[in-house]
Scaffold this motif. Structure first.
Motif, short mmCIF file in Angstrom:
data_model
loop_
_atom_site.label_atom_id
_atom_site.label_comp_id
_atom_site.label_asym_id
_atom_site.label_seq_id
_atom_site.Cartn_x
_atom_site.Cartn_y
_atom_site.Cartn_z
N ASN A 110 -5.55 1.06 11.12
CA ASN A 110 -6.39 0.45 10.10
C ASN A 110 -6.80 -0.97 10.49
O ASN A 110 -7.94 -1.37 10.29
CB ASN A 110 -5.69 0.44 8.75
CG ASN A 110 -5.56 1.83 8.15
OD1 ASN A 110 -6.31 2.73 8.50
ND2 ASN A 110 -4.61 2.01 7.26
N ALA A 138 -1.09 1.61 9.61
CA ALA A 138 -1.44 0.19 9.57
C ALA A 138 -2.06 -0.30 10.88
O ALA A 138 -3.05 -1.04 10.87
CB ALA A 138 -0.22 -0.65 9.21
N ARG A 155 0.90 6.14 3.51
CA ARG A 155 -0.13 6.41 4.53
C ARG A 155 -0.69 5.10 5.07
O ARG A 155 -0.95 4.99 6.27
CB ARG A 155 -1.24 7.28 3.95
CG ARG A 155 -0.81 8.72 3.72
CD ARG A 155 -1.96 9.58 3.21
NE ARG A 155 -2.57 9.11 1.97
CZ ARG A 155 -2.09 9.34 0.76
NH1 ARG A 155 -1.00 10.05 0.60
NH2 ARG A 155 -2.69 8.88 -0.30
N ASP A 156 -0.88 4.12 4.19
CA ASP A 156 -1.36 2.81 4.64
C ASP A 156 -0.38 2.20 5.64
O ASP A 156 -0.78 1.63 6.65
CB ASP A 156 -1.55 1.86 3.46
CG ASP A 156 -2.68 2.28 2.55
OD1 ASP A 156 -3.62 2.95 3.01
OD2 ASP A 156 -2.62 1.92 1.35
N ARG A 157 0.90 2.30 5.32
CA ARG A 157 1.92 1.73 6.22
C ARG A 157 2.00 2.51 7.52
O ARG A 157 2.12 1.93 8.60
CB ARG A 157 3.27 1.69 5.52
CG ARG A 157 3.32 0.66 4.37
CD ARG A 157 4.71 0.47 3.80
NE ARG A 157 5.28 1.67 3.21
CZ ARG A 157 5.00 2.12 1.99
NH1 ARG A 157 4.17 1.46 1.21
NH2 ARG A 157 5.57 3.22 1.53
N GLY A 205 0.81 -1.21 0.00
CA GLY A 205 0.00 0.00 0.00
C GLY A 205 0.85 1.25 0.00
O GLY A 205 2.07 1.22 -0.13
N THR A 206 0.16 2.36 0.18
CA THR A 206 0.83 3.67 0.17
C THR A 206 1.58 3.88 1.48
O THR A 206 1.41 3.12 2.45
CB THR A 206 -0.20 4.79 0.00
OG1 THR A 206 -1.01 4.85 1.18
CG2 THR A 206 -1.08 4.56 -1.23
#
Length: 161
Positions: free
Chosen positions: A14, A11, A6-8, A3-4
């Motif tokens: 999320n 995480a 931001r996803d990391r 992922g991006t």
């Protein structure tokens, strides 16, 4: 995880968010054995909110104040820090209430559940309805239970019918 960036970066949150939705029944009550960490903000989350809000506010003020010849801009980052703290207290009250857990949950890591936070007014009831809407759209909108303005700006606000 992929992922991006931001996803990391987000995480951990999320994963908790997805788990929280899996643990929530249609009537907003929680399944037995739910992960209580998905219900409230811990101290790390609250501290990050305070730091990020304060730094953004300080940066904007430091940049814009000289251009507009604004006196006394320094209270603005302090107000941002206080609003971030209030956000955490309000979240920990409203989110717990929205899942009918006010009598059954407690924690040591995080801003407390504060009974004195007023929740019997129209605004608080609207915020709770807004969070029910977040679950109704399977977590794809109505992200901001406490301050829903960004959902209106980002086009992620959904009105329950």
């Amino acid at each position: 995880e992929g992922g991006t960036w931001r996803d990391r970066l987000f995480a951990r949150w999320n994963r908790l968010h997805r788990q929280h939705h899996q643990d929530t029944r249609d009537d907003m009550t929680m399944l037995d054995g739910y992960n209580y960490k998905g219900i409230r903000f811990n101290y790390l989350t609250s501290a990050l909110a305070v730091c990020i809000g304060t730094l953004i506010s300080a940066g904007l003020c430091a940049t814009l104040a000289p251009l507009a010849d604004l006196p006394l801009w320094w209270p603005t980052p302090i107000a941002a820090a206080l609003m971030s703290l209030y956000h955490g207290v309000l979240w920990n009250r409203l989110h717990v209430d929205s899942h009918s857990l006010e009598r059954s949950i407690s924690w040591d890591d995080g801003l407390p559940y504060v009974n004195a936070v007023p929740t019997g007014n129209r605004y608080a009831r609207w915020l709770l309805t807004n969070h029910v809407g977040h679950h109704a759209v399977k977590g794809t909108g109505n992200y901001n239970i406490v301050f829903p303005g960004p959902d209106h700006l980002a086009g992620t606000f959904y009105r329950l019918k």
